[in-house]
Design an enzyme around this catalytic site. Structure first.
Site, short mmCIF file in Angstrom:
data_model
loop_
_atom_site.label_atom_id
_atom_site.label_comp_id
_atom_site.label_asym_id
_atom_site.label_seq_id
_atom_site.Cartn_x
_atom_site.Cartn_y
_atom_site.Cartn_z
N HIS A 142 0.84 -1.20 0.00
CA HIS A 142 0.00 0.00 0.00
C HIS A 142 0.88 1.25 0.00
CE1 HIS A 142 -3.36 2.61 1.61
NE2 HIS A 142 -2.30 3.26 2.08
N GLU A 143 1.87 1.30 0.87
CA GLU A 143 2.73 2.48 0.98
C GLU A 143 3.60 2.65 -0.26
OE1 GLU A 143 2.32 4.71 3.13
OE2 GLU A 143 0.92 3.55 4.36
N HIS A 146 1.90 4.42 -3.08
CA HIS A 146 1.91 5.88 -2.97
C HIS A 146 3.16 6.46 -3.63
CE1 HIS A 146 -1.61 6.34 -0.57
NE2 HIS A 146 -1.12 5.79 0.54
N GLU A 217 -6.09 6.89 -0.83
CA GLU A 217 -6.00 5.74 0.06
C GLU A 217 -6.71 4.52 -0.54
OE1 GLU A 217 -4.09 5.48 2.57
OE2 GLU A 217 -3.47 7.58 2.51
#
Length: 300
Positions: A142-143, A146, A217
């Site tokens: 997930h990070e 980004h 997100e």
């Protein structure tokens, strides 16, 4: 932007471009209004605005890491964390970012940096202690998404205008132009107008960044789940992290709240009103999306 194997998101790209356009327009209008109001100090306004913008852009990763207590670690100091990042970067075909750990019991993670070459991914000690390896990889994926989508840099720049508005207001009210203007009517008018303009600018930039933040997100959840092929692991991590927040002391949550826009999951103290303008979608929205992705992968 260097290509990776993270799933592209045209909706995210469109929102980032739109946000940057409106933020840039707001930035120009804000500086222009200050130049008009502070006619005698316009060189200082321009130099301050330009200098702070450059500093924020080039040093955003260091500022964020320092503010959130991140400490860069070597593979020898954190072999499991580095191993997970290595596997995900190989899977995503992207450069490995710097890896850091923040000494905090709040279970969370964040990424920062203006591009892939200057990126940093950080996990807290509370997160590392609570998650299983597959759950940790889901959070890190997930990070990393980004970083790959560059929405971290966009969020950093977008949030800068509100910070600048507050700083220039303080300098304007207590700095040179107040002393130079004495106590005449012009000075009194400036002391009313500048905080008013700054408040409007801050409010608009805050709303724009919140709208982008909630979508990014969901985009990162989707990209991370598709990369690992295990949306259930990310869903499990989300559920576990959100549930554990209630057990964290309020003092620690309050310290983490200012950085919610960068965190994997928001930290809310019990008396917080931040939920009304949250930087993240609700847990239900995130789990619902991951459930749909899991069903799609199962049919495929």
């Amino acid at each position: 932007m260097p290509r990776t194997r993270f799933a592209p998101d045209r909706g995210l790209t469109t929102r980032m471009v739109s946000t940057m356009f409106f933020i840039g327009l707001l930035y120009v209008v804000f500086v222009g209004v200050l130049v008009v109001l502070l006619r005698g100090a316009w060189p200082i306004v321009l130099i301050l605005a330009g200098g702070m913008f450059i500093a924020q852009f080039w040093f955003s990763d260091k500022i964020a890491a320092f503010s959130m207590g991140a400490r860069e670690v070597t593979p020898q100091e954190a072999p499991e964390l580095h191993g997970a990042v290595d596997r995900l970067c190989a899977l995503a075909d992207m450069p490995k970012p710097r890896v850091a750990i923040a000494d905090s019991d709040v279970p969370n993670a964040f990424a920062t940096g203006r591009n892939q070459k200057n990126a940093l991914v950080c996990a807290t000690t509370g997160l590392l202690r609570r998650l299983e390896p597959e759950e940790l990889e889901g959070v890190l994926a997930h990070e990393l998404s980004h970083v790959a989508h560059r929405d971290v840099a966009v969020m950093t720049i977008a949030s800068f205008l509100g910070v600048l508005a507050g700083i220039i207001t303080r300098i304007g009210l207590w700095g040179g132009f107040r002393r130079a203007g004495g106590r005449d009517q012009n000075t009194a008018l400036l002391m009313v107008l500048i905080p008013l303009v700054s408040a409007v600018v801050y409010a608009i930039s805050f709303l724009l960044t919140r709208l982008l933040s909630r979508y990014r997100e969901l985009s990162a959840d989707r990209a991370g789940a598709l990369l690992t092929g295990r949306p259930s692991a990310l869903a499990s991590a989300l559920t576990k992290v959100t549930g554990q927040m209630a057990q964290i002391p309020t003092r620690d949550l309050r310290q983490a709240e200012p950085f919610n826009a960068f965190y994997f999951a928001p930290a809310f103290s019990k008396d917080s009103l931040s939920r009304l303008l949250s930087s993240h979608p609700t847990l239900e929205q995130r789990l619902d999306q991951l459930g749909r992705i899991s069903a799609e992968l199962g049919r495929a």
